[in-house]
Design a protein around this motif. Structure first.
Motif, PDB file in Angstrom:
ATOM      1  N   ILE A   1     -64.826  12.223   4.977  1.00 25.90           N
ATOM      2  CA  ILE A   1     -64.115  10.791   4.022  1.00 25.90           C
ATOM      3  C   ILE A   1     -64.876  10.709   3.007  1.00 25.90           C
ATOM      4  O   ILE A   1     -65.067  10.316   1.579  1.00 25.90           O
TER       5      ILE A   1
ATOM      6  N   GLY B   1     -63.062  11.580   0.231  1.00 25.17           N
ATOM      7  CA  GLY B   1     -62.368  10.723  -0.113  1.00 25.17           C
ATOM      8  C   GLY B   1     -61.619  10.166   1.051  1.00 25.17           C
ATOM      9  O   GLY B   1     -60.992  11.082   1.937  1.00 25.17           O
ATOM     10  N   GLU B   2     -60.395   9.385   0.694  1.00 28.33           N
ATOM     11  CA  GLU B   2     -59.857   8.753   2.012  1.00 28.33           C
ATOM     12  C   GLU B   2     -58.643   9.919   1.993  1.00 28.33           C
ATOM     13  O   GLU B   2     -57.665   9.600   2.891  1.00 28.33           O
TER      14      GLU B   2
ATOM     15  N   GLN C   1     -55.660  -3.001   4.577  1.00 30.11           N
ATOM     16  CA  GLN C   1     -56.423  -3.536   3.306  1.00 30.11           C
ATOM     17  C   GLN C   1     -55.607  -4.212   2.275  1.00 30.11           C
ATOM     18  O   GLN C   1     -55.593  -4.985   1.914  1.00 30.11           O
TER      19      GLN C   1
ATOM     20  N   VAL D   1     -64.637  -2.160  -2.532  1.00 26.35           N
ATOM     21  CA  VAL D   1     -64.513  -1.238  -1.037  1.00 26.35           C
ATOM     22  C   VAL D   1     -64.794  -2.328   0.302  1.00 26.35           C
ATOM     23  O   VAL D   1     -66.131  -3.694  -0.536  1.00 26.35           O
TER      24      VAL D   1
ATOM     25  N   SER E   1     -64.357   2.401   5.745  1.00 18.83           N
ATOM     26  CA  SER E   1     -64.006   1.507   4.821  1.00 18.83           C
ATOM     27  C   SER E   1     -63.631   2.207   3.397  1.00 18.83           C
ATOM     28  O   SER E   1     -63.798   3.360   2.661  1.00 18.83           O
ATOM     29  N   SER E   2     -63.110   1.277   2.768  1.00 17.77           N
ATOM     30  CA  SER E   2     -62.430   1.767   1.169  1.00 17.77           C
ATOM     31  C   SER E   2     -61.674   0.812   0.279  1.00 17.77           C
ATOM     32  O   SER E   2     -62.010  -0.738   0.903  1.00 17.77           O
ATOM     33  N   SER E   3     -61.059   0.836  -1.081  1.00 14.07           N
ATOM     34  CA  SER E   3     -60.445  -0.194  -1.048  1.00 14.07           C
ATOM     35  C   SER E   3     -59.080  -0.008  -1.148  1.00 14.07           C
ATOM     36  O   SER E   3     -58.082   1.000  -1.055  1.00 14.07           O
TER      37      SER E   3
ATOM     38  N   ALA F   1     -57.944   2.726  -3.867  1.00 14.36           N
ATOM     39  CA  ALA F   1     -57.009   4.341  -3.147  1.00 14.36           C
ATOM     40  C   ALA F   1     -56.736   3.934  -1.980  1.00 14.36           C
ATOM     41  O   ALA F   1     -55.864   5.045  -1.468  1.00 14.36           O
ATOM     42  N   GLN F   2     -55.806   2.943  -1.027  1.00 11.37           N
ATOM     43  CA  GLN F   2     -54.994   3.343  -0.820  1.00 11.37           C
ATOM     44  C   GLN F   2     -53.620   3.465  -0.737  1.00 11.37           C
ATOM     45  O   GLN F   2     -52.617   4.079  -0.520  1.00 11.37           O
TER      46      GLN F   2
END
Length: 464
Positions: free
Chosen positions: A135, A139-140, A168, A204, A222-224, A227-228
């Motif tokens: 990831i 990326g996600e 998130q 993020v 960890s992501s934003s 992005a999700q």
């Protein structure tokens, strides 16, 4: 051969190992499902306790990982009546999660080759060194990239999404609104206006779910929110391109309900926009989706999921929701969920979480389509006298099947009936009849396993 389980119920072994014949007093039926591997019970998601049985269960020592073990077990599950096979890819050597689509496609091809009527569902990758490394580099999308696999090249009828996303997105929305989103608010016109006005943040941050887990199972990296949302939209679009079904898992109830409604309504996602959506409700997965105390509480969650068939504003039905339920109860919590059955033919008998869930699902007004058991959810067997012991997916499926049957409910194995109930699966099977991998030579196809073995599986189902 026929084993009588209760008045009006019998299991009949027949000469063809492709089908299970169940006779019962009513027309109610349940599809048996199994979650065979999961993302939670892995060697590095568990802290050693020194208790050999508990550590063995929570490390996932008995969870099948190899191609041979998974495919042989799929044949046994098929004979026990299972028609829905939910799989999270595992690294064959480390036994940890992997995002490799080559693993997903290989297992899908093998299982469908051995058991052509088996529906395949893929779960998203959650954590572990390999998953987090991939990831970080790609990326996600790595979590759910298997959503893009065509069925004829090792894809799945269903691919679950949502858990990391709702963490998130809904949490950010709660902060913006300055309130917690409960189930009543998630059904309101005000909430509908809020989700259309929502703009996801690109900030993020760590995504960690408050979960009932062995140790590290609630870590989603960890992501934003932005992005999700992008991942969710891409996954649903990929399913639409492949003419395949939509599926989500609920692990927090209020937040899960809110995220599903948002995904249905948001124009860039349009979850269920093809007219079908399967919702898997994992009771006991987290404090926000506890295992129910009563049938009424269970039914309330199922009904809330079913309510998503209708639009909030007009109340018109625009999609068909099917419901899958599972008992995601950790072994250390198993004893506290032993209670008397509060509905059905055996009201008053004490039962563990899996048997209680099966009894609830088997009620005529339950609204449940698929009863899910398996090592992803409860990788142990609880005997009321002997306590907890290691188990297998086949044994858990047999326990679930026995409870359904003794409640007077049919186990659905008819391919056409399942197709009508869950979606246009007959068409999918026809369009995917080409392109399967070469048969795995060390696995005996289900259709060639002896009738004696088939009858033995049915006898064990009936007598335990």
């Amino acid at each position: 051969m026929a084993e009588t389980l209760a008045p009006g119920i019998s299991v009949a072994g027949i000469g063809c190992p492709f089908s299970i014949v169940v006779q019962c007093g009513g027309s109610m039926s349940i599809i048996l499902g199994t979650a065979v591997t999961g993302a939670k019970f892995t060697p590095h998601n568990h802290l050693q306790t020194g208790d050999p049985i508990f550590d063995r269960i929570c490390r996932g020592d008995d969870i099948p990982v190899s191609e041979n073990d998974l495919t042989q077990e799929a044949c046994s599950l098929y004979f026990a009546g299972c028609r829905y096979f939910h799989y999270h890819a595992r690294n064959f050597e480390t036994r940890e999660q992997t995002t490799r689509n080559s693993v997903y496609s290989r297992i899908s091809n093998l299982v469908r080759l051995m058991c052509p009527d088996m529906l395949i569902s893929f779960g998203a990758s959650r954590n572990g060194a390999e998953v987090l490394h991939n990831i970080a580099n790609r990326g996600e999308w790595e979590r759910v990239s298997q959503a893009e696999l065509p069925l004829q090249y090792g894809g799945a009828h269903f691919v679950t999404t949502q858990a990391a996303i709702e963490l998130q997105v809904i949490c950010q929305l709660e902060r913006k609104l300055g309130r917690k989103i409960d189930s009543e608010y998630a059904k309101s016109a005000e909430f509908l206006a809020n989700i259309h006005a929502y703009y996801p943040s690109t900030h993020v941050e760590k995504a960690a779910l408050e979960t009932n887990s062995t140790a590290n199972g609630g870590n989603y990296g960890s992501s934003s929110p932005a992005a999700q949302i992008e991942v969710y939209s891409r996954a649903i679009n990929a399913r639409n391109i492949q003419n395949l079904l939509h599926e989500v898992e609920w692990v927090q109830f209020d937040r899960s309900l809110a995220m599903t409604r948002m995904a249905i309504e948001r124009p860039e996602i349009r979850l269920g926009g093809n007219g079908r959506l399967n919702i898997t409700i994992l009771f006991g997965f987290s404090p926000r989706l506890r295992f129910p105390e009563t049938y009424e509480e269970f039914k309330g969650v199922v009904d809330a999921a079913r309510s998503l068939e209708r639009d909030l504003v007009t109340g018109e039905k625009h999609r068909t929701i099917t419901i899958s339920v599972g008992a995601a109860v950790l072994p250390q919590h198993a004893a506290q969920h032993v209670q008397e059955l509060d509905v059905g033919r055996f009201r008053g008998q004490k039962a563990c979480a899996l048997r209680r869930l099966a009894a609830w699902a088997a009620q005529p007004d339950s609204g449940v389509d698929i009863l899910r058991s398996g090592m992803e959810d409860t990788p142990y067997e609880l005997d009321l006298e002997k306590g907890i012991s290691p188990t297998s997916n086949v044994r858990l499926c047999e326990i679930a099947a026995r409870e359904i049957l003794r409640q007077g409910t049919k186990i659905e194995t008819d391919k056409h009936a399942i197709s009508v109930r869950l979606g246009n699966i007959d068409h999918m099977a026809t369009s995917s009849s080409r392109g399967l991998s070469t048969p795995y030579r060390n696995v005996t196809p289900a259709r060639k396993i002896s009738c004696d073995y088939y009858r033995n599986i049915q006898a064990r189902t009936a007598t335990r």
